[in-house]
Design a protein around this motif. Structure first.
Motif, short mmCIF file in Angstrom:
data_model
loop_
_atom_site.label_atom_id
_atom_site.label_comp_id
_atom_site.label_asym_id
_atom_site.label_seq_id
_atom_site.Cartn_x
_atom_site.Cartn_y
_atom_site.Cartn_z
N ALA A 285 -22.80 -21.59 -6.25
CA ALA A 285 -21.86 -21.62 -7.38
C ALA A 285 -22.42 -22.48 -8.51
CB ALA A 285 -20.51 -22.17 -6.92
N GLY A 286 -23.11 -23.57 -8.14
CA GLY A 286 -23.68 -24.45 -9.16
C GLY A 286 -24.76 -23.75 -9.97
N ILE A 287 -25.64 -23.02 -9.26
CA ILE A 287 -26.68 -22.26 -9.97
C ILE A 287 -26.03 -21.27 -10.93
CG2 ILE A 287 -28.47 -20.52 -9.64
CD1 ILE A 287 -29.27 -21.94 -7.07
N CYS A 288 -25.04 -20.54 -10.41
CA CYS A 288 -24.36 -19.53 -11.23
C CYS A 288 -23.76 -20.15 -12.49
CB CYS A 288 -23.22 -18.88 -10.45
SG CYS A 288 -23.79 -17.74 -9.21
N LEU A 289 -23.00 -21.23 -12.30
CA LEU A 289 -22.31 -21.83 -13.44
C LEU A 289 -23.29 -22.44 -14.43
CD1 LEU A 289 -19.27 -23.42 -11.61
CD2 LEU A 289 -19.24 -21.57 -13.30
N GLY A 290 -24.34 -23.09 -13.91
CA GLY A 290 -25.32 -23.70 -14.79
C GLY A 290 -26.02 -22.66 -15.65
N VAL A 291 -26.54 -21.61 -15.00
CA VAL A 291 -27.29 -20.59 -15.74
C VAL A 291 -26.35 -19.82 -16.68
CG1 VAL A 291 -28.64 -18.48 -15.51
CG2 VAL A 291 -29.06 -20.39 -13.97
N GLY B 230 -23.64 -20.88 -18.01
CA GLY B 230 -23.27 -21.75 -19.13
C GLY B 230 -24.36 -21.79 -20.19
N THR B 231 -25.60 -21.92 -19.76
CA THR B 231 -26.71 -21.96 -20.71
C THR B 231 -26.84 -20.62 -21.45
OG1 THR B 231 -27.88 -23.60 -19.40
CG2 THR B 231 -29.19 -22.31 -20.93
N LEU B 232 -26.67 -19.52 -20.72
CA LEU B 232 -26.71 -18.22 -21.39
C LEU B 232 -25.59 -18.10 -22.42
CD1 LEU B 232 -27.37 -15.78 -18.40
CD2 LEU B 232 -28.93 -16.30 -20.25
N SER B 233 -24.40 -18.57 -22.05
CA SER B 233 -23.25 -18.47 -22.97
C SER B 233 -23.52 -19.24 -24.24
CB SER B 233 -21.98 -19.02 -22.33
OG SER B 233 -21.73 -18.38 -21.11
N ALA C 74 -18.18 -27.31 -15.58
CA ALA C 74 -19.57 -27.26 -15.09
C ALA C 74 -20.43 -26.45 -16.05
CB ALA C 74 -19.61 -26.66 -13.69
N GLY C 75 -19.90 -25.27 -16.45
CA GLY C 75 -20.67 -24.41 -17.35
C GLY C 75 -20.87 -25.01 -18.72
N LEU C 76 -20.02 -25.96 -19.08
CA LEU C 76 -20.16 -26.63 -20.38
C LEU C 76 -21.12 -27.82 -20.29
CD1 LEU C 76 -19.08 -27.10 -23.33
CD2 LEU C 76 -17.46 -28.67 -22.29
N LEU C 77 -20.95 -28.59 -19.21
CA LEU C 77 -21.74 -29.82 -19.04
C LEU C 77 -23.21 -29.56 -18.78
CD1 LEU C 77 -19.46 -31.95 -16.72
CD2 LEU C 77 -20.77 -32.91 -18.58
N VAL C 78 -23.46 -28.66 -17.82
CA VAL C 78 -24.82 -28.48 -17.32
C VAL C 78 -25.83 -28.15 -18.43
CG1 VAL C 78 -26.26 -27.03 -15.85
CG2 VAL C 78 -24.11 -27.92 -15.00
N PRO C 79 -25.52 -27.20 -19.35
CA PRO C 79 -26.50 -26.92 -20.40
C PRO C 79 -26.86 -28.15 -21.22
CG PRO C 79 -24.80 -25.25 -20.41
CD PRO C 79 -24.35 -26.31 -19.45
N HIS C 80 -25.88 -29.02 -21.47
CA HIS C 80 -26.18 -30.21 -22.26
C HIS C 80 -27.10 -31.16 -21.51
CE1 HIS C 80 -23.62 -29.60 -25.78
NE2 HIS C 80 -22.85 -28.92 -24.95
N ILE C 81 -26.83 -31.34 -20.21
CA ILE C 81 -27.69 -32.21 -19.41
C ILE C 81 -29.11 -31.63 -19.35
CG2 ILE C 81 -28.05 -33.23 -17.13
CD1 ILE C 81 -25.01 -32.95 -16.69
N ALA C 82 -29.19 -30.33 -19.08
CA ALA C 82 -30.50 -29.69 -18.95
C ALA C 82 -31.26 -29.74 -20.27
CB ALA C 82 -30.33 -28.23 -18.50
N ARG C 83 -30.55 -29.55 -21.37
CA ARG C 83 -31.22 -29.56 -22.67
C ARG C 83 -31.76 -30.97 -22.96
NH1 ARG C 83 -27.13 -27.83 -25.62
NH2 ARG C 83 -27.17 -25.72 -24.82
#
Lengths: 267, 359
Positions: B95-101, B103-106, B286-295
């Motif tokens: 679920a984490g992989i799904c939401l992270g990816v 989120g970044t795509l969105s 999760a989908g909002l946070l993760v892209p910011h952390i990854a970026r």
């Protein structure tokens, strides 16, 4: 080089362009001279940028066609066109933190297969594109840290990395001070003289356009009013006709190109 | 020549020919930094996996966990780890992989730093399907509920895409966001209407709405092909995302077919976020946070950003889930609640920053 040849690879044929409302460019025909610099001038809203978007197939024609080597752009694959001509939009966007090297590498896209995006095989081309604009020293800097002129050079490097014969530049000097405007235009001239690139650029400053182009196209209301060498196009009569501007045209002392001295808006 | 730069790197004025001899390669420093951050994220994920397996109402040692997974002998601890914690950890990773990816795509496709997969109406679509069927047919089995959630998510995002692309100039980031907001509002309204009238539907919704990754292993087993397809589609979307980040005109000039790129992107978001909502319910933030952390770790290049989002997403979800077990001992707080508690202050932090990051 300065005398434009008649046979042009890129042509517009009775081209009509528009967005939602009325036609912006109307039944316009134009042959872009090969290996020369063409400057498009005209008042605000005359359709210069729209014409450039049409030539770069960012905008599909309402009628008529843009042809490249005789083939309508609409019939060619997007990717193929991207290896032949590149377009630099007026105010391109970039994400935060993108470095100059990253940006320029993206110019390689049309020539890469999916897996090649991870390879370094194109590095030589990217380096060359950076060197051509004197931007090697900027390679690992984020775009937002650059001055306007440096940023414009980085974007031009990206279009160079695309390795296209034809470059379409939409007001490449917007928002730049005079020194940076000249810097960018000198670069454009070098690309044409040293590398034989065909350049079409939209410019606002008529004197600079006359100074740095081989061929000039003057537009009004979506149509071409005059075209030819700068000396043929930049005349007081034409300035009055398309801009409603009373002006004197003198020869600037360095290259003998026409130079505009505005006198005032003609009522 | 140019004097705008800091004196440290005055190389700008050195003639290009001279510089070529000393700097034959593009700067690889950023590449190394990115690799280090990605490696660090993987290490954190591994630690999170261990914590997730070992920590619970009945804590176990690493040795016990190893023993349970490799040579299970049927002790109580083995059963707890094998049948409860290990599946829960796997579901968390997925679920984490799904939401992270997703989120970044969105955020990439809308070029909007506060976008998350929910903007395609996926979560509300899933909720509507579950609530509507429960209202008509009564309580359903968990697996049926998962099928409903996935179907509803799919349907909602197809709707959003159709409305978004029906705009006169085709789909732009703005029309997509607007269509997403409209469909979300419609679904929310319908859900509220149904649960007001039907108590069984309200009960189902109450439990489903709090995202959780406990006891959902059978769903992961059913849904992994969709998840995999979503990841493949996302990977194929990378060059287009990098080009679209430079604006649609530049992307077109680089030979990208914008419509196809958008289709692939939205397809990937739908499959991934749909899988996530099916497995874990609507997990906010999760989908909002993760892209910011990854970026912040690897920068704006999607070749790095997507893998980093996947790893970060999995780590974040597992850490939040484990934290929920520690905080509320001997009971537990579900991962959705923990993430909402972390996520809300993060949103405030984003809003307070002087310059919002450009995607």
């Amino acid at each position: 080089m300065s005398a434009p040849s008649t046979g042009g690879r890129l042509r517009a044929d009775a081209l009509t362009l528009g967005y939602d409302g009325p036609d912006i460019v109307r039944e316009l025909s134009l042959t872009v001279p090969d290996a020369a610099i063409t400057a498009v001038i005209g008042p605000n809203g005359c359709g210069k940028s729209t014409l450039l978007r049409g030539l770069g197939r960012l905008l599909a024609p309402r009628s008529g066609a843009v042809t490249l080597d005789g083939e309508p752009l609409a019939k060619l694959s997007t990717r193929h066109v991207a290896t032949q001509l590149s377009v630099l939009p007026q105010t391109p966007a970039a994400p935060s933190g993108l470095t100059v090297a990253d940006l320029v590498s993206r110019g390689r896209h049309p020539r890469q297969k999916w897996y090649q995006q991870f390879s370094v095989s194109d590095e030589a081309v990217v380096l060359d594109a950076l060197a051509a604009t004197d931007s090697l020293g900027l390679a690992d800097k984020p775009l937002e840290d650059l001055s306007g002129g440096q940023r414009q050079r980085a974007w031009i490097s990206m279009t160079l990395a695309q390795e296209t014969d034809i470059l379409l530049l939409d007001e490449p000097t917007t928002y730049l001070d005079l020194a940076h405007q000249v810097e960018v235009l000198e670069l454009v001239r070098r690309l044409n003289r040293d590398r034989g690139r065909t350049v079409v650029m939209v410019l606002h400053d008529i004197s600079l356009a006359a100074r740095y182009s081989d061929h000039m196209v003057a537009m009004k209301d979506g149509r071409i009013v005059a075209q030819g060498t700068p000396a043929e196009v930049v005349t007081p009569e034409l300035l009055l006709e398309i801009f409603g501007l009373a002006a004197q045209v003198v020869q600037e002392p360095t290259a003998g190109r026409p130079h505009v001295i505005p006198l005032g808006a003609a009522v | 020549m140019k004097t705008v730069d800091a004196p440290a790197t005055g190389t700008d004025s050195i003639p290009a020919a001279g510089l070529r001899e000393t700097a034959l390669r593009l700067p690889v420093r950023s590449g190394k930094v990115r690799l280090r951050w990605l490696a660090a994220a993987v290490v954190v994920l591994c630690a999170a996996v261990l914590a997730s397996v070992c920590i619970g109402s009945q804590p176990s040692s690493l040795a016990q966990a190893w023993h349970a997974v490799v040579t299970p002998s049927g002790t109580n601890m083995d059963v707890t780890i094998l049948q409860l914690r290990w599946p829960r950890t796997l579901t968390g990773i997925a679920a984490g992989i799904c939401l992270g990816v997703a989120g970044t795509l969105s955020q990439g496709h809308t070029r909007n730093a506060v976008a998350d997969p929910g903007l395609l109406g996926i979560n509300q679509g899933a909720a509507l399907a579950i609530v509507a069927v429960t209202a008509i047919a009564g309580q359903v089995l968990p697996l049926t509920q998962a099928v409903l959630a996935f179907g509803g998510a799919l349907l909602a995002s197809v709707f959003v895409f159709l409305i978004g692309t029906a705009a006169r100039h085709g789909s732009t980031p703005i029309t997509l966001v607007l269509a997403g907001a409209a469909v979300t509002a419609l679904c929310t309204g319908l859900v509220t209407g149904i649960v007001l009238l039907n108590e069984a539907a309200l009960d189902t919704l109450r439990f489903w709405q709090v995202g959780s990754i406990a006891g959902r292993n059978d769903i992961l087993r059913a849904i992994w092909p969709f998840l995999l397809a979503g990841l493949v589609l996302a990977a194929m979307n990378i060059p287009a995302l990098n080009a679209l980040a430079l604006g649609e005109d530049t992307a077109r000039s680089l030979g990208i077919s914008v419509l196809w790129a958008r289709c692939a992107g939205i397809g990937a978001i739908t499959l991934l976020a749909g899988s996530a909502v099916t497995m874990a319910g609507p997990i906010a933030f999760a989908g909002l946070l993760v892209p910011h952390i990854a970026r912040a770790m690897v920068g704006a290049d999607y070749r790095w950003l997507l893998p980093a989002s996947a790893v970060t997403g999995a780590a974040l979800l597992l850490l939040a889930d484990t934290a929920g077990r520690v905080i509320a001992r001997p009971g537990e707080l579900s991962v959705g609640v923990v993430l909402a508690v972390i996520g809300a202050p993060f949103f405030v932090f984003l809003a307070r920053r002087r310059k919002l990051v450009t995607v």
